[in-house]
Design a protein around this motif. Structure first.
Motif, short mmCIF file in Angstrom:
data_model
loop_
_atom_site.label_atom_id
_atom_site.label_comp_id
_atom_site.label_asym_id
_atom_site.label_seq_id
_atom_site.Cartn_x
_atom_site.Cartn_y
_atom_site.Cartn_z
N GLY A 77 0.80 -1.22 0.00
CA GLY A 77 0.00 0.00 0.00
C GLY A 77 0.83 1.27 0.00
N SER A 78 2.08 1.16 -0.40
CA SER A 78 2.97 2.33 -0.35
C SER A 78 2.58 3.40 -1.36
N THR A 79 2.06 3.01 -2.51
CA THR A 79 1.64 4.00 -3.51
C THR A 79 0.49 4.84 -2.98
N LEU A 80 -0.49 4.18 -2.34
CA LEU A 80 -1.61 4.89 -1.73
C LEU A 80 -1.11 5.84 -0.65
N THR A 81 -0.22 5.35 0.20
CA THR A 81 0.26 6.14 1.33
C THR A 81 1.00 7.39 0.84
N ALA A 82 1.92 7.21 -0.10
CA ALA A 82 2.70 8.34 -0.61
C ALA A 82 1.81 9.33 -1.35
N ARG A 83 0.76 8.84 -1.99
CA ARG A 83 -0.11 9.72 -2.77
C ARG A 83 -0.77 10.78 -1.91
N TYR A 84 -1.10 10.43 -0.67
CA TYR A 84 -1.77 11.40 0.20
C TYR A 84 -0.90 12.62 0.46
N PHE A 92 7.86 17.60 -4.76
CA PHE A 92 8.46 16.87 -5.87
C PHE A 92 8.58 15.42 -5.41
N TYR A 93 8.21 14.48 -6.29
CA TYR A 93 8.08 13.07 -5.91
C TYR A 93 9.07 12.23 -6.72
N VAL A 94 9.98 11.54 -6.02
CA VAL A 94 10.85 10.56 -6.65
C VAL A 94 10.28 9.18 -6.33
N TYR A 95 9.76 8.52 -7.35
CA TYR A 95 9.02 7.28 -7.17
C TYR A 95 9.96 6.06 -7.26
N GLU A 96 10.12 5.38 -6.16
CA GLU A 96 10.84 4.12 -6.05
C GLU A 96 12.21 4.13 -6.76
N PRO A 97 13.18 4.81 -6.18
CA PRO A 97 14.52 4.87 -6.78
C PRO A 97 15.20 3.51 -6.86
N LYS A 148 12.05 6.06 -20.05
CA LYS A 148 11.47 4.79 -20.51
C LYS A 148 10.07 4.56 -19.95
N ASN A 149 9.87 4.89 -18.69
CA ASN A 149 8.64 4.52 -17.98
C ASN A 149 7.73 5.72 -17.77
N GLY A 150 6.57 5.66 -18.39
CA GLY A 150 5.60 6.74 -18.24
C GLY A 150 5.13 6.91 -16.81
N PHE A 151 5.06 5.80 -16.04
CA PHE A 151 4.58 5.92 -14.66
C PHE A 151 5.56 6.71 -13.80
N GLN A 152 6.85 6.63 -14.12
CA GLN A 152 7.82 7.42 -13.38
C GLN A 152 7.62 8.91 -13.63
N ARG A 153 7.39 9.26 -14.89
CA ARG A 153 7.15 10.68 -15.20
C ARG A 153 5.83 11.15 -14.59
N TYR A 154 4.85 10.26 -14.58
CA TYR A 154 3.54 10.62 -14.02
C TYR A 154 3.66 10.95 -12.53
N SER A 156 6.26 11.79 -10.82
CA SER A 156 7.10 12.98 -10.59
C SER A 156 6.47 14.25 -11.16
N ASN A 157 5.30 14.09 -11.79
CA ASN A 157 4.57 15.22 -12.36
C ASN A 157 5.40 15.98 -13.38
N ILE A 158 6.04 15.23 -14.28
CA ILE A 158 6.84 15.85 -15.34
C ILE A 158 6.42 15.33 -16.71
N THR A 159 5.18 14.90 -16.82
CA THR A 159 4.70 14.38 -18.10
C THR A 159 4.65 15.44 -19.18
N HIS A 160 4.68 16.73 -18.79
CA HIS A 160 4.62 17.81 -19.76
C HIS A 160 5.95 18.05 -20.46
N LEU A 161 7.02 17.45 -19.93
CA LEU A 161 8.34 17.67 -20.52
C LEU A 161 8.52 16.85 -21.79
N ASP A 162 9.23 17.42 -22.76
CA ASP A 162 9.55 16.70 -23.98
C ASP A 162 10.57 15.61 -23.69
#
Length: 366
Positions: A77-84, A92-97, A148-154, A156-162
């Motif tokens: 449940g770590s994704t749920l917990t961090a999301r709050y 700024f969110y670094v997802y699972e380094p 490579k991974n869209g979920f990582q950009r999602y 970190s909220n950087i999906t708008h970057l080229d």
């Protein structure tokens, strides 16, 4: 008269140069301070920050920056917990380094045994210290992963970057945020990172989950379907090892931290997934108070949208033989420590009107 006039003119010229130089120095000082304030208070708008190869830490920003670590295991449940917390736009969110490092080194992402994760421990802890200061220099695995991974950009909220995402852009976005959070699922022992956590004044949310709920989720996620029934019921060996590893992780991380120095008692918060999933309106505010963060309307909406009552959903997805096997693989002390009630028959398992999670009057620091 002509010489006197020239002398007076040269004197006025020198004074003017000195005044202009002083004014320019003052303007440069004001401008640099204004730039820092802009970067720390405004959202990033596509500019480039120079000096990326240097230590990009702004001293004033570092002192007031909130740094939060969600320390957990996969399928707890770590994704749920961090999301709050990460849903707050100031983070700024670094997802699972750890995922980034394992993937970059062509290691098996499904493996999280102690010996296996020990191979990335030093790199992981070192990277944690760097990104907590928005320093991504030399971290090729970070950029390979987010490109490579869209979920990582999602996350970190950087999906708008080229694409490809550049170091300067990520650094600028990170520095523009007042706070930073990371979710780490591949650190064997929180004490391994104690020096970094203390130096960077990190607030740690230590997340645990009922081993039976963990095992059911891990089985579904890994696609394990076949089990050996009969008098001596067993799961596939890989799943059995996952369960053993998880219960060892629970025991390894709780007791040493509990008996550690006062810093850990003040800066590590234990949260059970079941409490967060079933009572978010009570637990989330406590999390915010712990990390010294004010609640906002967005978080209130997120709490209202949460699917409550899922903390013990595993009880309707497993049978009694499976549950007994999980309980055999996990020491009794683990169940007692975290308040999980063991079951002995099918009726007790299916009677969801009676909780298998002992009540906790308050979520407290370890």
């Amino acid at each position: 008269m002509g010489n006197t006039g020239n002398f007076m003119w040269r004197g006025r010229y020198r004074r003017s140069v000195i005044v202009i130089a002083a004014v320019l120095c003052l303007l440069l000082w004001i401008e640099s301070d204004a730039i820092q304030n802009f970067l720390t208070k405004q959202k990033y708008g596509g500019g480039i920050v120079s000096g990326v190869g240097d230590d990009v830490t702004d001293t004033k920003l570092s002192k007031r920056r909130l740094r939060v670590l969600v320390h957990a295991r996969m399928r707890t449940g770590s994704t749920l917990t961090a999301r709050y917390i990460a849903s707050n736009p100031d983070f700024f969110y670094v997802y699972e380094p750890g995922h980034m490092i394992i993937e970059y080194n062509d290691m098996d992402l499904s493996q999280d045994g102690f010996d296996y994760l020990e191979r990335i421990r030093h790199e992981l802890v070192d990277f944690m210290h760097s990104f907590l200061h928005c320093n991504f220099t030399g971290r090729d695995y970070f950029f390979k992963s987010i490109n490579k991974n869209g979920f990582q950009r999602y996350f970190s909220n950087i999906t708008h970057l080229d694409l490809p995402v550049r170091e300067a852009d990520v650094t600028a976005i990170c520095r523009s945020k007042p706070h930073i959070i990371t979710k780490v699922n591949r650190l064997n022992n929180i004490l391994f990172a104690s020096a970094v956590l203390k130096e960077d004044d990190v607030k740690v949310i230590h997340l645990v989950r009922d081993p039976r709920g963990f095992a059911n989720s891990r089985r579904s996620f890994r696609g394990f379907k076949d089990s050996k029934g009969g008098e001596h019921f067993t799961f596939p060996e890989k799943l059995e090892q996952d369960i053993r590893n998880y219960c060892t992780w629970l025991d390894t991380n709780y007791l040493p931290v509990k008996n550690s120095d006062s810093w850990f008692k003040e800066n590590v918060m234990l949260i059970r997934y079941e409490d967060l999933a079933d009572w978010p309106e009570e637990i989330v505010p406590k999390m915010y108070t712990f990390v010294r963060l004010q609640r906002n309307t967005q978080i209130q909406r997120l709490i209202k949208l949460s699917m409550k009552g899922k903390g013990q959903a595993w009880r309707l997805q497993v049978n009694i033989d499976e549950v007994k096997r999980i309980q055999d693989l996990c020491p009794d002390e683990v169940f007692r420590t975290f308040g999980y009630v063991k079951v002995h028959d099918e009726g007790q398992l299916r009677n969801t009107s009676i909780s298998l999670v002992k009540p906790v009057t308050d979520v407290v620091n370890i």
